[in-house]
Structure formats: C-alpha cells, structure tokens
Design a protein around this motif. Structure first.
Motif, PDB file in Angstrom:
ATOM      1  N   ALA A 138       0.841  -1.194   0.000  1.00 52.84           N
ATOM      2  CA  ALA A 138       0.000   0.000   0.000  1.00 52.84           C
ATOM      3  C   ALA A 138       0.874   1.241   0.000  1.00 52.84           C
ATOM      4  O   ALA A 138       1.815   1.352   0.778  1.00 52.84           O
ATOM      5  N   ILE A 139       0.573   2.187  -0.881  1.00 47.91           N
ATOM      6  CA  ILE A 139       1.403   3.380  -1.021  1.00 47.91           C
ATOM      7  C   ILE A 139       0.582   4.608  -0.643  1.00 47.91           C
ATOM      8  O   ILE A 139      -0.314   5.013  -1.393  1.00 47.91           O
ATOM      9  N   PRO A 140       0.840   5.238   0.508  1.00 43.03           N
ATOM     10  CA  PRO A 140       0.141   6.476   0.830  1.00 43.03           C
ATOM     11  C   PRO A 140       0.610   7.583  -0.115  1.00 43.03           C
ATOM     12  O   PRO A 140       1.788   7.913  -0.143  1.00 43.03           O
ATOM     13  N   VAL A 141      -0.292   8.114  -0.910  1.00 43.01           N
ATOM     14  CA  VAL A 141       0.075   9.096  -1.919  1.00 43.01           C
ATOM     15  C   VAL A 141      -0.677  10.392  -1.681  1.00 43.01           C
ATOM     16  O   VAL A 141      -1.873  10.387  -1.428  1.00 43.01           O
ATOM     17  N   LEU A 142       0.041  11.506  -1.753  1.00 46.57           N
ATOM     18  CA  LEU A 142      -0.597  12.812  -1.686  1.00 46.57           C
ATOM     19  C   LEU A 142      -0.773  13.293  -3.117  1.00 46.57           C
ATOM     20  O   LEU A 142       0.189  13.638  -3.784  1.00 46.57           O
ATOM     21  N   LEU A 143      -2.012  13.239  -3.623  1.00 50.02           N
ATOM     22  CA  LEU A 143      -2.309  13.744  -4.958  1.00 50.02           C
ATOM     23  C   LEU A 143      -2.810  15.169  -4.807  1.00 50.02           C
ATOM     24  O   LEU A 143      -3.987  15.403  -4.567  1.00 50.02           O
ATOM     25  N   LEU A 144      -1.909  16.125  -4.890  1.00 43.71           N
ATOM     26  CA  LEU A 144      -2.267  17.511  -4.612  1.00 43.71           C
ATOM     27  C   LEU A 144      -2.777  18.156  -5.884  1.00 43.71           C
ATOM     28  O   LEU A 144      -2.011  18.522  -6.754  1.00 43.71           O
ATOM     29  N   GLY A 145      -4.097  18.255  -6.016  1.00 45.27           N
ATOM     30  CA  GLY A 145      -4.615  18.808  -7.251  1.00 45.27           C
ATOM     31  C   GLY A 145      -5.812  19.704  -7.072  1.00 45.27           C
ATOM     32  O   GLY A 145      -6.037  20.592  -7.865  1.00 45.27           O
ATOM     33  N   PHE A 173      -4.161  17.276   2.381  1.00 44.82           N
ATOM     34  CA  PHE A 173      -3.646  18.392   3.158  1.00 44.82           C
ATOM     35  C   PHE A 173      -2.127  18.404   3.181  1.00 44.82           C
ATOM     36  O   PHE A 173      -1.496  17.599   3.875  1.00 44.82           O
ATOM     37  N   PRO A 174      -1.484  19.324   2.439  1.00 41.76           N
ATOM     38  CA  PRO A 174      -0.034  19.365   2.399  1.00 41.76           C
ATOM     39  C   PRO A 174       0.588  19.704   3.741  1.00 41.76           C
ATOM     40  O   PRO A 174       1.755  19.411   3.973  1.00 41.76           O
ATOM     41  N   SER A 175      -0.175  20.327   4.646  1.00 43.61           N
ATOM     42  CA  SER A 175       0.365  20.611   5.973  1.00 43.61           C
ATOM     43  C   SER A 175       0.764  19.335   6.695  1.00 43.61           C
ATOM     44  O   SER A 175       1.640  19.341   7.564  1.00 43.61           O
ATOM     45  N   GLN A 176       0.134  18.216   6.317  1.00 45.89           N
ATOM     46  CA  GLN A 176       0.473  16.939   6.938  1.00 45.89           C
ATOM     47  C   GLN A 176       1.905  16.531   6.637  1.00 45.89           C
ATOM     48  O   GLN A 176       2.515  15.771   7.391  1.00 45.89           O
ATOM     49  N   LEU A 177       2.451  17.043   5.532  1.00 41.09           N
ATOM     50  CA  LEU A 177       3.834  16.716   5.184  1.00 41.09           C
ATOM     51  C   LEU A 177       4.793  17.254   6.234  1.00 41.09           C
ATOM     52  O   LEU A 177       5.821  16.635   6.527  1.00 41.09           O
ATOM     53  N   VAL A 178       4.444  18.375   6.831  1.00 38.76           N
ATOM     54  CA  VAL A 178       5.292  18.964   7.872  1.00 38.76           C
ATOM     55  C   VAL A 178       4.977  18.357   9.231  1.00 38.76           C
ATOM     56  O   VAL A 178       5.868  18.072  10.025  1.00 38.76           O
ATOM     57  N   GLN A 179       3.685  18.149   9.496  1.00 38.41           N
ATOM     58  CA  GLN A 179       3.283  17.644  10.811  1.00 38.41           C
ATOM     59  C   GLN A 179       3.662  16.183  11.007  1.00 38.41           C
ATOM     60  O   GLN A 179       4.135  15.790  12.068  1.00 38.41           O
ATOM     61  N   TYR A 193       2.759  22.964  -7.576  1.00 34.94           N
ATOM     62  CA  TYR A 193       2.732  22.412  -6.219  1.00 34.94           C
ATOM     63  C   TYR A 193       3.944  21.509  -5.980  1.00 34.94           C
ATOM     64  O   TYR A 193       4.483  21.457  -4.879  1.00 34.94           O
ATOM     65  N   GLY A 194       4.355  20.796  -7.024  1.00 32.88           N
ATOM     66  CA  GLY A 194       5.511  19.929  -6.894  1.00 32.88           C
ATOM     67  C   GLY A 194       6.770  20.711  -6.592  1.00 32.88           C
ATOM     68  O   GLY A 194       7.608  20.289  -5.796  1.00 32.88           O
ATOM     69  N   ASN A 195       6.903  21.878  -7.203  1.00 28.39           N
ATOM     70  CA  ASN A 195       8.054  22.731  -6.950  1.00 28.39           C
ATOM     71  C   ASN A 195       8.072  23.184  -5.494  1.00 28.39           C
ATOM     72  O   ASN A 195       9.119  23.159  -4.825  1.00 28.39           O
ATOM     73  N   ILE A 196       6.908  23.564  -4.993  1.00 19.13           N
ATOM     74  CA  ILE A 196       6.802  24.009  -3.594  1.00 19.13           C
ATOM     75  C   ILE A 196       7.123  22.859  -2.639  1.00 19.13           C
ATOM     76  O   ILE A 196       7.888  22.999  -1.692  1.00 19.13           O
ATOM     77  N   VAL A 197       6.523  21.699  -2.897  1.00 22.45           N
ATOM     78  CA  VAL A 197       6.698  20.558  -1.993  1.00 22.45           C
ATOM     79  C   VAL A 197       8.118  20.008  -2.056  1.00 22.45           C
ATOM     80  O   VAL A 197       8.667  19.572  -1.042  1.00 22.45           O
ATOM     81  N   ASP A 198       8.750  20.037  -3.239  1.00 25.18           N
ATOM     82  CA  ASP A 198      10.165  19.641  -3.347  1.00 25.18           C
ATOM     83  C   ASP A 198      11.019  20.423  -2.355  1.00 25.18           C
ATOM     84  O   ASP A 198      11.831  19.853  -1.615  1.00 25.18           O
ATOM     85  N   ASN A 199      10.850  21.737  -2.379  1.00 26.86           N
ATOM     86  CA  ASN A 199      11.657  22.593  -1.507  1.00 26.86           C
ATOM     87  C   ASN A 199      11.295  22.415  -0.043  1.00 26.86           C
ATOM     88  O   ASN A 199      12.160  22.413   0.827  1.00 26.86           O
ATOM     89  N   LEU A 200      10.001  22.259   0.234  1.00 30.80           N
ATOM     90  CA  LEU A 200       9.550  22.050   1.602  1.00 30.80           C
ATOM     91  C   LEU A 200      10.117  20.743   2.159  1.00 30.80           C
ATOM     92  O   LEU A 200      10.653  20.699   3.269  1.00 30.80           O
ATOM     93  N   ALA A 201      10.023  19.669   1.376  1.00 32.14           N
ATOM     94  CA  ALA A 201      10.505  18.365   1.833  1.00 32.14           C
ATOM     95  C   ALA A 201      12.009  18.363   2.009  1.00 32.14           C
ATOM     96  O   ALA A 201      12.538  17.727   2.931  1.00 32.14           O
TER      97      ALA A 201
END
Length: 306
Positions: A138-145, A173-179, A193-201
């Motif tokens: 099972a792959i938990p995936v964040l499909l941010l769209g 919820f992308p905030s979950q990536l930080v929490q 969104y991928g550009n933002i999340v790349d830098n955040l991660a």
C-alpha cells in the motif's frame, strides 16, 4: 577523477547570470544530451530582471528534451539530526505543463493573464510507471490537485491511479507533510505544487544542499539538484554544500549500471556527513566547499593525491 570512474564528460557552460547563455549554446547542450542520453547539470539560474520569453533556459531544456517527469528522493542523512529523522519518501512532479507553461500575456498596465495548460498524458506517465517499481504494498500518496480546480483534478485523478495495485486514496492536506511526513511514501504533484513541496521536503532533511534529483523523458535521464534553490549568495564564495550534486552524480552512475562506483561516491559523502567534523554552513558547520570535497576524496581513497 579521484574514484577512477569510467565516464568521460562533455562539458558545456550555460549561464544567464554570467552572460554565457545563447540559443546557439543551448542547442549545443541539447545536441550533446541527445547523443549521450544521460546528463549531469547544475542550477541554471534566471535573474529576476530577465525579460522577454518567460521560459528560462532551464525550462527550455526540459521542453526540448521533453523531460516531463521530475523525481526527488528525500531521505534523511545518517548522522545529521533534524526535527524529523529516518525520513524516506519520493516526490514525483510533472514539470513541463501547469503554471510553468509560460502562456502569459499582458492585458493592460499592471495586469497580466496566466493560462495554465494541463493534459492527462503529460501528468500520468511520470507518476505511475515510477510507482510500479517501488513495490512497497500500500502506497500512501498525496495527490495535490484540488486547489487548482478542474485542470489539476482531472489530470491527477485516481482514474489513472487505479492501475497501480495497493494505491491508497489521496490525502489532501499538504500541511500533513510537515506535521507527520512519515505517513507518506510517494507524493504525486502537478508542476507548481511539486516545486513548492520539493523545496519544503528538502527542508525536512537538511535543505536544498543535500537532496538529489532527476528528470526523465521517454529517452533521456538528467541528474540535477532535487530542490532548485539557486543560492546565488554562494557564488564565488566557496561555501555551497556539494552534497546534492555528488549524490546526483552517484545516482547517474547507478543509472549507467556503474553500481560499484555509484556506491563508492555516495558512501564517501555519507561518511563525511556522519563523521560530523566537516560540514558546510547550511548544516551548521564552518567548512568550505573545497574542505568538504577534499574530505569526500579522502574517504574514496585515503592515499589519493599523496
């Protein structure tokens, strides 16, 4: 050179900052990359005052080679403590469409329209073939769209995702990536969104200087920084962290089936970081780029250069 890696580089210098950029040089770079089908590139920074065609040289390269998929593997470095340790997740980003399509036009003084182009073929291919190779159940995936409306929802939908066994429902919820980043294995993203999340991660494991990345088309593989922060303040000061580029080079060698040399480079980099004695400023140390590279070389072959 230090590791006697059996690769010959065809070097090209392309920089909008240092005035070494032109269409002719870009075409030479593209021709070389098409011949080799594999490349290692640095950050081609576009100055903020850049005018004219809004597509940067970085973006033009992606379009000319159809590098539609960007893959960033965000993984904690042993020996470097952050708020979240033992992280291991993959971000897959479509990077030739969306908000970076450069379909802007001015409609009046101080007013511009930005047209966002999204097509399903441009979004689905980079994500799900890559997922199929992970094989982790099972792959938990964040499909941010959904924040971008119909275009993002339609092109990053579970219709395409349904072909991947074990794929779970999207977590919106992308905030979950930080929490709680541990709940994610793979994040599938449209361009902006991928550009933002790349830098955040990247910030979760040490910043832009430590995360490698790679871009793919149907034919070509390009290895580069995972977080595309230009860090212009470091130019000429010998303070930048070379970890991300070294790990990208290691990934390139693995792609070329040079497994031994790939492991040799990545192991040497990780030994230096785990040792903690040689760290660049972004990791809380005082070492220069040259100090770090010398230490990596020493860990490749203790007697190299003696």
């Amino acid at each position: 050179q230090a590791g006697n890696v059996p690769v010959i580089f065809d070097e090209h210098h392309l920089s909008e900052v240092q005035n070494t950029a032109s269409e002719e040089k870009l075409d030479r770079v593209v021709d070389s990359m098409k011949e080799s089908k594999v490349a290692l590139i640095g950050k081609i920074h576009t100055p903020m005052e850049y005018k004219g065609d809004l597509a940067s040289y970085d973006m033009r390269l992606r379009r000319k080679l159809d590098l539609f998929a960007n893959v960033v593997h965000v993984k904690s470095l042993p020996g470097y403590q952050t708020r979240h340790n033992n992280l291991d997740l993959v971000i897959i980003r479509e990077q030739t469409e969306g908000e970076y399509s450069s379909l802007e036009h001015e409609v009046g003084h101080g007013t511009a329209w930005d047209t966002c182009r999204d097509t399903a073929p441009g979004r689905a291919p980079p994500a799900f073939p890559a997922l199929s190779h992970l094989g982790s159940g099972a792959i938990p995936v964040l499909l941010l769209g959904h924040f971008g409306g119909f275009g993002d929802l339609g092109c990053c939908s579970l219709t395409e995702a349904g072909s991947v066994p074990g794929l779970t429902a999207p977590f919106p919820f992308p905030s979950q990536l930080v929490q709680n980043p541990y709940q994610f294995d793979v994040l599938v993203m449209p361009n902006l969104y991928g550009n933002i999340v790349d830098n955040l991660a990247a910030g979760l494991v040490g910043g832009a200087g430590v995360v490698p990345g790679e871009s793919y088309s149907a034919e070509y593989a390009v290895f580069e920084l995972g977080a595309r922060h230009p860090f212009a303040q470091a130019v000429g000061r010998n303070i930048a962290n070379p970890t991300a580029m070294l790990l990208s080079a290691s990934n390139m060698l693995r792609h070329l089936n040079l497994e031994y040399h790939s492991n040799m480079v990545s192991d040497a980099v990780k030994k230096v970081i785990k040792g903690g004695k040689v760290r660049t400023r972004d990791l809380g140390g005082y070492s220069t780029t040259s100090d770090f590279v010398k230490s990596v070389i020493d860990n490749l072959h203790p007697n190299y250069g003696a």
